[in-house]
Write an enzyme that holds these catalytic residues in place. Structure first.
Site, mmCIF file in Angstrom:
data_model
loop_
_atom_site.group_PDB
_atom_site.id
_atom_site.type_symbol
_atom_site.label_atom_id
_atom_site.label_comp_id
_atom_site.label_asym_id
_atom_site.label_seq_id
_atom_site.Cartn_x
_atom_site.Cartn_y
_atom_site.Cartn_z
ATOM 1 N N GLU A 119 -117.160 -14.177 -32.792
ATOM 2 C CA GLU A 119 -118.333 -13.827 -33.764
ATOM 3 C C GLU A 119 -119.295 -14.681 -33.692
ATOM 4 O O GLU A 119 -119.547 -15.279 -32.488
ATOM 5 C CB GLU A 119 -117.346 -14.755 -35.347
ATOM 6 C CG GLU A 119 -118.101 -15.466 -36.156
ATOM 7 C CD GLU A 119 -117.386 -16.039 -37.800
ATOM 8 O OE1 GLU A 119 -117.975 -15.777 -38.523
ATOM 9 O OE2 GLU A 119 -116.638 -17.159 -37.268
ATOM 10 N N LYS A 145 -120.223 -9.505 -42.684
ATOM 11 C CA LYS A 145 -119.153 -10.200 -43.284
ATOM 12 C C LYS A 145 -118.946 -9.900 -45.288
ATOM 13 O O LYS A 145 -120.456 -10.933 -45.238
ATOM 14 C CB LYS A 145 -119.215 -11.747 -42.577
ATOM 15 C CG LYS A 145 -117.577 -13.171 -42.793
ATOM 16 C CD LYS A 145 -118.394 -14.308 -41.933
ATOM 17 C CE LYS A 145 -116.802 -14.870 -42.297
ATOM 18 N NZ LYS A 145 -116.890 -16.487 -41.318
ATOM 19 N N CYS A 166 -112.797 -13.144 -39.080
ATOM 20 C CA CYS A 166 -112.732 -15.095 -39.171
ATOM 21 C C CYS A 166 -112.106 -15.357 -40.987
ATOM 22 O O CYS A 166 -110.875 -14.149 -40.932
ATOM 23 C CB CYS A 166 -113.413 -15.734 -39.137
ATOM 24 S SG CYS A 166 -114.087 -17.456 -38.923
#
Length: 307
Positions: free
Chosen positions: A50, A139, A173
């Site tokens: 990430e 995200k 994540c």
């Protein structure tokens, strides 16, 4: 997309490493070097963590408190902004060339700056072995204080890539704790599920094992290994790192098969290029008794759609 004839094996590389923090050019140099190393070992796909470009800004507040900000924090944020990249853009051309030169799928987390405005996004990017830019995922929900840095993505970037090895997709994540986001990936037929993360907690391992079992897919978790000494000391808010441990992110990158078993055990407390061979037949074998979007689904009871 979905289950169809594909190559039976995939050699994958997981780059548990640190970027050259706040320096996108040197970080891209490192990505190219690790990609070349992976290809020399026969890897056909490589994943980076990430926000590998320019860093996951662990430990910093950027001067945010409720009701006010500081100019020093704004200056640190602008340095982060300046070292982020437009996707696709000039910086991605170097990444595209690295994928093509090494004939490898190159996938990585970046901080993306919008081409029009000044908003940043936590983004995951895909390049093919011919150098083609294949797409990105932004995200959907930055976690906690991440919301001070990154905007929210939308359903248009829930990207899944059709490859000879099966469908490849990614959630970033703690998006992986969003049940409907996972269902979006499963509904696209993902069999190779990339989970770049900044979460080095041991309990994260339970998450990736659950996803592998739930999605009947390979889950590849990739995290950074970062030491405090790697941060540039001339940041205005460097003093905020005083109480941080020397190892600020332990890693824990791992690969889990569709039966919820480790292909590679978590790697802790070091940089390492993890190489593994995936038996892709296990995807179909695992779905005999459970298929989340097939015979174990009840579309007559539940309705699912992506906006």
């Amino acid at each position: 997309m979905g289950i169809k004839p594909f190559k039976e094996n995939l050699r994958i590389a997981v780059a548990q490493a640190a970027p050259v923090i706040m320096d996108k050019e040197k970080t891209i140099d490192k990505i190219i070097s690790l990609t070349e190393e992976a290809a020399s070992k026969g890897a056909e796909m490589i994943i980076f963590p990430e926000t590998f470009i320019p860093a996951y800004p662990r430990g910093f507040s950027y001067g945010f408190i409720v009701g006010s900000r500081t100019m020093e924090g704004r200056e640190d944020w602008k340095r982060y902004y300046d070292n982020s990249i437009i996707v696709p853009g000039e910086d991605t051309k170097r990444l595209s060339k690295a994928a093509k030169d090494n004939h490898i799928y190159l996938t990585l987390g970046v901080t993306e700056k919008d081409e029009i405005d000044a908003t940043l996004y936590c983004t995951f990017v895909f390049f093919g072995p011919d150098g083609e830019y294949l797409g990105k995922h932004r995200k959907l929900k930055p976690t906690g204080s991440e919301r001070l840095i990154w905007g929210e993505g939308d359903g248009s970037t829930l990207t899944a890539i059709d490859t000879p090895y099966g469908v490849v997709g990614s959630l970033i994540c703690w998006e992986n704790y969003m049940p409907l986001a996972r269902m979006a990936m499963y509904s696209k037929g993902v069999s190779i599920y990339l989970a770049p993360t900044a979460d080095a907690r041991p309990v994260w391992q339970s998450t990736i094992k659950h996803i592998a079992l739930e999605g009947r897919c390979f889950v590849i978790s990739c995290n950074q290994y970062v030491e405090k000494s790697m941060y540039p000391t001339d940041l205005n808010y460097y003093k905020e790192l005083e109480n941080q441990p020397e190892i600020m992110c332990r890693g824990g990158s791992a690969i889990v098969n569709p039966f919820g078993e480790y292909v590679t055990e978590p790697v802790w407390d070091k940089e390492e290029l993890i190489i593994a061979d995936l038996d892709l037949n296990q995807v179909v074998l695992s779905r005999l008794d459970f298929d989340p979007c097939g015979h174990y689904n009840r579309p007559d009871v539940f309705e699912f759609k992506i906006k």
